[in-house]
Design an enzyme around this catalytic site. Sequence first.
Site, short mmCIF file in Angstrom:
data_model
loop_
_atom_site.label_atom_id
_atom_site.label_comp_id
_atom_site.label_asym_id
_atom_site.label_seq_id
_atom_site.Cartn_x
_atom_site.Cartn_y
_atom_site.Cartn_z
N ASP A 84 8.67 4.18 -2.59
CA ASP A 84 7.44 3.85 -1.85
C ASP A 84 7.66 3.13 -0.52
O ASP A 84 6.94 2.17 -0.21
CB ASP A 84 6.52 3.01 -2.72
CG ASP A 84 6.01 3.74 -3.94
OD1 ASP A 84 6.40 4.90 -4.15
OD2 ASP A 84 5.22 3.15 -4.71
N ASP A 120 3.58 6.88 -3.07
CA ASP A 120 2.24 6.61 -3.58
C ASP A 120 1.28 7.59 -2.91
O ASP A 120 1.33 7.74 -1.68
CB ASP A 120 1.87 5.16 -3.23
CG ASP A 120 1.37 4.37 -4.40
OD1 ASP A 120 1.64 4.75 -5.55
OD2 ASP A 120 0.70 3.34 -4.18
N HIS A 152 -2.64 8.44 -3.37
CA HIS A 152 -3.94 8.25 -4.02
C HIS A 152 -5.04 9.06 -3.36
O HIS A 152 -5.12 9.13 -2.13
CB HIS A 152 -4.35 6.78 -3.95
CG HIS A 152 -3.43 5.84 -4.66
ND1 HIS A 152 -3.07 5.99 -5.98
CD2 HIS A 152 -2.80 4.71 -4.22
CE1 HIS A 152 -2.27 5.00 -6.33
NE2 HIS A 152 -2.08 4.22 -5.28
N HIS A 163 -9.82 5.84 -5.47
CA HIS A 163 -8.96 5.71 -6.66
C HIS A 163 -9.37 4.50 -7.50
O HIS A 163 -9.83 3.49 -6.98
CB HIS A 163 -7.50 5.57 -6.22
CG HIS A 163 -6.53 5.72 -7.34
ND1 HIS A 163 -6.01 4.63 -8.01
CD2 HIS A 163 -6.00 6.81 -7.93
CE1 HIS A 163 -5.18 5.07 -8.96
NE2 HIS A 163 -5.16 6.39 -8.93
N HIS A 210 -5.23 2.01 -0.19
CA HIS A 210 -3.92 2.23 0.43
C HIS A 210 -3.35 3.58 0.04
O HIS A 210 -3.73 4.15 -0.97
CB HIS A 210 -2.93 1.12 0.02
CG HIS A 210 -2.58 1.15 -1.43
ND1 HIS A 210 -3.41 0.67 -2.43
CD2 HIS A 210 -1.48 1.65 -2.08
CE1 HIS A 210 -2.84 0.83 -3.60
NE2 HIS A 210 -1.68 1.44 -3.42
N LYS A 259 3.05 10.08 -6.77
CA LYS A 259 2.47 9.46 -7.96
C LYS A 259 1.16 8.78 -7.62
O LYS A 259 0.89 8.46 -6.47
CB LYS A 259 3.46 8.48 -8.58
CG LYS A 259 3.92 7.40 -7.63
CD LYS A 259 5.09 6.62 -8.21
CE LYS A 259 5.55 5.51 -7.30
NZ LYS A 259 4.52 4.50 -6.99
N CYS A 317 6.26 -1.21 -8.50
CA CYS A 317 6.81 0.14 -8.62
C CYS A 317 8.31 0.17 -8.86
O CYS A 317 8.81 0.99 -9.62
CB CYS A 317 6.43 0.96 -7.40
SG CYS A 317 4.63 1.17 -7.25
#
Length: 208
Positions: free
Chosen positions: A12, A50, A52, A56, A85, A110, A155
């Site tokens: 990330d 990441d 999203h 989310h 984010h 993810k 993470c």
Amino acid sequence: MPDSNSVLIVTDIQNDFLPGGALAVTDGDAIVPLVNDLARRFANVVITQDWHPAGHISFASSHPGRSAFETIDLRYGPQVLWPDHCIQGSQGAALAAGLDIPHAQLIIRKGYHAHTDSYSAFFEADRKTPTGLTGYLFERSIERVFVVGLATDFCVSWTAQDAREHGFETVMIEDACRAIDTEGSLAKAIAVMDRAGVRRVHSASVAR
């Protein structure tokens, strides 16, 4: 020592986690040159991102009356609420411009399911839904997992824990990570990783 059975998971390193980003990790940008240098020591590199959708479930804005960094209970367990984010396709979700790892073979995205967060590169936060990374590493005959990136206490830690759960020898390279550290989260993450058998080392000990 990295070998053909080792992988570096770069976690990330995205604009929203760097200074000026929506969920900036203190000194997050400072690790980028080191991560680039480390990656050149590995034949096998996986990058996580990441990713999203807007609205989310992990966003504080999705829960009226709640604030960022509060913790609530969701169907899969406790969830820290975050500022919006790493929204899919946004500049904030893009990998850091300074990240230079052209030989990385796989990017794992993810957190793309609207109703489940995902810290780990291996499982979503329900601890049941796999990303597919485990099978990929097994097929590649990977035995050792090295983890770097952002953030140590979320993470990175969850990825390291799940790597151990799957039987990989697991190493977190501490100086190539940075933490958010909200309400003691860093100390808790370190304790959990230690109990799980995750080794913590300095980058100087990773052979070139």
